[in-house]
Design an enzyme around this catalytic site. Structure first.
Site, PDB file in Angstrom:
ATOM      1  N   ASP A  39       1.108  -1.488   0.325  1.00 51.40           N
ATOM      2  CA  ASP A  39       0.300   0.297  -0.387  1.00 51.40           C
ATOM      3  C   ASP A  39       0.894   1.190  -0.548  1.00 51.40           C
ATOM      4  O   ASP A  39       2.123   0.978   0.377  1.00 51.40           O
ATOM      5  CB  ASP A  39      -0.579  -0.353   1.442  1.00 51.40           C
ATOM      6  CG  ASP A  39      -1.911   1.156   1.547  1.00 51.40           C
ATOM      7  OD1 ASP A  39      -2.756   1.889   0.215  1.00 51.40           O
ATOM      8  OD2 ASP A  39      -1.695   1.198   2.517  1.00 51.40           O
ATOM      9  N   ASP A  41       0.143   5.136   1.270  1.00 48.00           N
ATOM     10  CA  ASP A  41      -0.210   5.564   2.396  1.00 48.00           C
ATOM     11  C   ASP A  41      -0.285   5.394   3.060  1.00 48.00           C
ATOM     12  O   ASP A  41      -0.915   4.483   3.396  1.00 48.00           O
ATOM     13  CB  ASP A  41      -1.672   6.684   1.508  1.00 48.00           C
ATOM     14  CG  ASP A  41      -1.087   7.180   1.091  1.00 48.00           C
ATOM     15  OD1 ASP A  41      -0.779   8.590   0.490  1.00 48.00           O
ATOM     16  OD2 ASP A  41      -1.784   7.250  -0.634  1.00 48.00           O
TER      17      ASP A  41
HETATM   18 MG    MG Z   1      -2.911   3.160   3.293  1.00 52.50          MG
END
Ligand code: MG
Length: 275
Positions: A39, A41
């Site tokens: 992922d 962020d």
């Molecule tokens: Mg995230």
């Protein structure tokens, strides 16, 4: 050894250096064909108030490039639109991108800026425009919130709003979107996402897996939407939850700095395997 999912009320207690994660990484690194899926962020990039200012930690970028040079498949799996994710990932050549929670996928070798990007039907485009304007008018008097347009949805951002403001904004947004029953609503960290296309990170990761056919997958994510990806992991895989909260992931680290530590450790293990 099995670790009870979500057992850690003390984030970081299973962080780098913990015996269980260390052993899992060693075993994972022994396999010749592996996929590291990340992922963006809150995992590669520390949270910042302005999502446009988010950038991956340089130490993580370096570790990911080392992994790629050693033959490890790299995938980025994010709620961000694919083009945005690609532009800020600082990814090695050949990386795979899964944007918009799985609605957009650019596989290895795709060089088009919008490979497999969302193309809306006229009806979808009309509904998206209507949803956008409803949300915009609903939130026009709520300070410190803003809307982000996505290829197949709209995101309400409340980072910067205080708790009351954020709660009011989310309630108004849900009310405004109530006339769009087929729109999928997903709550994340300081965001509420309204998506016309229903897909999730688990479906996105499954597509990457069936295309690349790795022997095992490491996935790291921090948000509730990442649980769909943790849910499709197999016993040979390594799921790492970043930060606090309930999770199906078997391991946990505290923050993007510890993600970076894990990636560096894995790079060392893979390099010594190859050497
Ligand atoms: Mg995230």
């Amino acid at each position: 050894m099995t670790i009870n999912p979500g057992h850690s009320r003390n984030p970081g207690s299973d962080g780098p250096g913990s015996a269980e994660l260390d052993a899992a990484l060693r075993q994972f690194a022994q396999r010749p064909q592996i996929l590291v899926a990340l992922d963006f962020d809150g995992v590669l990039a520390p949270f910042v108030r302005d999502p446009d200012a988010a950038a991956p930690m340089p130490s993580s970028v370096a570790a990911v490039h080392r992994l790629s040079r050693a033959g490890v498949h790299i995938a980025y799996i994010s709620g961000r639109p694919l083009a945005d994710l690609r532009s800020r990932a600082e990814a090695p050549a050949g990386a795979v991108f899964v944007g918009s929670h799985g609605a957009e996928v650019a596989m290895n070798g795709d060089d088009g800026a919008d490979a497999d990007a969302v193309e809306l039907s006229t009806d979808e485009a009309d509904r998206l425009a209507a949803l956008n304007s409803r949300l915009a008018s609903a939130l026009s008097r709520t300070p410190n919130t803003w809307l982000e347009s996505k290829p197949a949805g709209v995101v309400v951002h409340t980072r910067g709003a205080d708790e009351d403001e954020a709660a009011r904004a989310l309630e108004q947004a849900r009310e405004a979107a109530a006339d769009f029953p087929t729109v999928k609503v997903t709550k994340g960290h300081h965001v509420l996402e309204f998506a016309l296309r229903h897909s999730n990170k688990g479906e996105g990761l499954s597509r990457v897996r069936s295309s690349l056919r790795p022997e095992a997958v490491l996935f790291a994510g921090d948000d509730t939407t990442d649980e769909d990806a943790f849910a499709i992991l197999r016993p040979e895989d390594v799921g790492i939850k970043v930060g606090p909260g309930e999770t199906a992931a078997r391991y946990r680290v505290r923050d993007p700095q510890q993600v970076s530590d894990v990636l560096e450790q894995l790079a060392e293990l893979v390099e010594s395997r190859d050497g």
